[in-house]
Scaffold this active site. Structure first.
Site, PDB file in Angstrom:
ATOM      1  N   CYS A  41      45.227  39.724   8.155  1.00 43.92           N
ATOM      2  CA  CYS A  41      46.243  40.122   7.171  1.00 43.92           C
ATOM      3  C   CYS A  41      46.615  41.598   7.363  1.00 43.92           C
ATOM      4  O   CYS A  41      47.351  41.917   8.283  1.00 43.92           O
ATOM      5  CB  CYS A  41      45.771  39.809   5.758  1.00 43.92           C
ATOM      6  N   HIS A  76      44.477  34.456   6.024  1.00 48.70           N
ATOM      7  CA  HIS A  76      43.046  34.733   5.838  1.00 48.70           C
ATOM      8  C   HIS A  76      42.209  33.549   6.335  1.00 48.70           C
ATOM      9  O   HIS A  76      41.804  32.706   5.524  1.00 48.70           O
ATOM     10  CB  HIS A  76      42.742  35.002   4.365  1.00 48.70           C
ATOM     11  N   GLU A 107      39.262  33.492   7.066  1.00 40.10           N
ATOM     12  CA  GLU A 107      37.885  33.554   6.534  1.00 40.10           C
ATOM     13  C   GLU A 107      37.656  32.633   5.342  1.00 40.10           C
ATOM     14  O   GLU A 107      36.517  32.302   5.046  1.00 40.10           O
ATOM     15  CB  GLU A 107      37.510  35.001   6.181  1.00 40.10           C
TER      16      GLU A 107
END
Ligand code: GLN
Length: 539
Positions: free
Chosen positions: A388, A517, A519
């Site tokens: 990001c 994102h 993650e």
């Protein structure tokens, strides 16, 4: 098998916070799931904020983004990593949401002329939300975690909701208390008095716990279990020892060693339908034996006095999952970008790193240092993964130092730049102007199409992907051709809105920036493809 009445388990904290209640709730979900039940986890936060999106991450931890764009407490990340549950709004309740809905209904005359009261109307709305989550997901068991600890004023209405549910359906509602047993260093022995007091406070809210999870440095001594058992009139088997562990992924395995699953099922009058934690047990054993280390730097800016662990928890766990899959032990090194701004010579500490991650972030502070890190990684061919903000930083650095646009920047970081290579998204302009900030970013799952000559395509092994977003600024398409012609590969595009989602530096071993994102979607046994490929490039 006959459909069971849905069961509701409430997880409440005693004594103190930050002892792993979220991971305990996630582990309960995991264990019950492994016994063959459909489980949903819910987090209730006591704050008046509507969501976690407006809260400072250094103090409250990461903002976890769900599939539908909910900006939630980081515990939803734990639930998702442990159970694979796809988090959405139904999994997250705050005091703010509850009051907002009750007041909205009152304004719409939905209370039929009655006065609206804190009790029972607020607890009723909490109950309605919990039941709605059960229905929407057709769950057998709902595990609801209350933030904070018993005795806190702001928890009262949530406890009251749980007590009311229990009174309405005594067979379907259960309580797990996660308490803490300190071992004062002068004494060297565990003390149970704070836990006894916490149980009494819970009792005074009309609630009797069914199981006590005893968090402590060491295993809980038998004599202590006896004391707690007597004080709270619970069978000793319902006092579960939860000592500190090597990795959070040991926790469900350890709970099972104490027979947690069978005990709670018995309490609820349910049977185990299957037993399926073998892969998890193997995994928890495997990670302890990994020797070979890799050094990964994370360029942070949300440092607090302890560590950055909570702020970047999903990033850290994604690194763990991918590294373990490659039989590597990640050694995470926190890099403070402001240090490089003060003295660029400090950049030489990056030499010892196998790879660098620049994670998400907001605001100008520390970003010049991040740009210096990106330059260092590009020139020294150190693998770099930008998440990001980290993707925007990569783009700015490339525009400045490869294209020679020396003042290239993001509008967010320098509104006066003459080369806004990262610009404000069209639909964000009005929101920023009117200060309409809460829940208005580009949020949640969006599609992207990958180009077949990219590293990302190789990593995902497919052309169409969906990832979660949380941002207001974007890659400026006016600079696309120039950047492309100078060696910045446009690896992923959102076709619907023509937005650049992934950029990659050509002639570099692994320098990738993603506007989303990744993650949030990594799981222990299913590492995210990009993290997996990033780690693979490090050795
Ligand atoms: N601040 C940047 C934006 O809003 C990046 C956001 C992030 O890293 N999540 O676009």
């Amino acid at each position: 098998m006959k459909k069971i009445n849905p069961k509701y388990i409430f997880v409440v904290g005693g004594v103190m916070s930050s002892v792993g209640k979220g991971v305990a709730a996630a582990s309960i979900g995991k264990i019950l799931q492994s016994k063959g039940y459909r489980v949903e986890n819910i987090k209730c936060d006591m704050y008046v904020n509507i969501d976690a999106g407006t809260i400072r991450p250094a103090e409250h931890g990461e903002v976890f983004v769900g599939e539908d764009g909910v900006e939630a407490d980081q515990d939803l990340g734990n639930y998702e990593r442990f159970t694979g549950q796809i988090s959405t709004r139904e999994n997250y309740i705050t005091t703010g949401q509850v009051y907002q809905e009750v007041i909205r209904r009152e304004r719409n005359l939905e209370y039929g002329g009655e006065d609206v009261e804190v009790v029972p109307d607020i607890p009723n709305e909490i109950i309605r939300r919990i039941k709605e989550c059960q229905q929407k997901n057709n769950a057998d068991i709902i595990v609801t975690e209350f933030g904070g600890t018993v005795g806190e004023y702001q928890l009262v209405l949530f406890l009251e909701a749980a007590r009311m549910m229990k009174a309405q359906n005594p067979q379907d509602v259960y309580f797990v208390m996660v308490s803490y047993l300190p071992t004062p260093s002068l004494l060297g022995e565990q003390k149970s008095k704070p836990t006894q007091t916490a149980i009494r406070i819970l009792n005074s809210a009309g609630i009797i716990p069914d199981i006590i999870l005893c968090r402590a440095r060491d295993k809980v001594a038998d004599s202590i279990k006896n004391t707690i058992s007597t004080v709270c009139s619970l069978d000793k088997e319902r006092i579960i020892s939860a000592p500190d562990v090597y990795s959070i992924y040991d926790i469900p395995v350890n709970f099972e060693k104490e027979n947690f699953g069978a005990t709670i099922l018995k309490a609820m009058g349910l049977k185990s339908k299957k037993s399926g934690m073998k892969d998890w047990e193997k995994f928890s054993k495997k990670i302890k034996n990994i020797k070979k280390e890799i050094n990964i730097g994370i360029v942070g800016k949300y440092f607090n006095f302890k560590s950055c662990r909570d702020t970047y928890i999903s990033v850290i766990e994604s690194i763990n999952h991918a590294s373990w899959a490659h039989n590597k032990r990640p050694n995470i090194i926190w890099l403070d970008s402001e240090k490089y701004e003060k003295d660029p010579k400090e950049l030489k500490e990056l030499k010892k790193l196998n790879g660098i991650i620049v994670p998400g972030g907001f605001g100008k502070r520390g970003t010049e240092g991040m740009i210096m890190v990106a330059e260092y990684a590009r020139k020294n061919k150190i693998p770099y993964f930008g998440l990001c903000l980290g993707m925007q930083i990569l783009t700015i650095e490339f525009a400045r130092n490869v294209l020679g646009l020396t003042d290239a920047n993001s509008i967010e970081l320098n509104p006066k730049t003459t080369n806004p290579v990262i610009c404000t998204m069209e639909d964000q302009k009005d929101k920023i102007r009117t200060k309409n900030y809460g829940g208005t970013m580009r949020l949640g799952a969006c599609l992207a199409r990958l180009s077949e000559d990219s590293l990302s395509f190789r990593a995902y092994g497919k052309k169409n992907i969906s990832e979660r977003h949380r941002h207001r600024y974007e890659f400026n398409n006016e600079y696309k051709e120039d950047l492309k012609n100078n060696g910045l590969r446009i690896a992923g595009i959102n076709i619907q809105r023509n937005l650049v989602e992934i950029v990659e530096v050509e002639n570099h071993p692994w320098m990738v920036g993603v506007q989303f994102h990744p993650e949030f979607k990594s799981q222990p046994l299913k590492p995210h493809p990009l993290f997996y490929d990033f780690i693979k490039s490090l050795y």
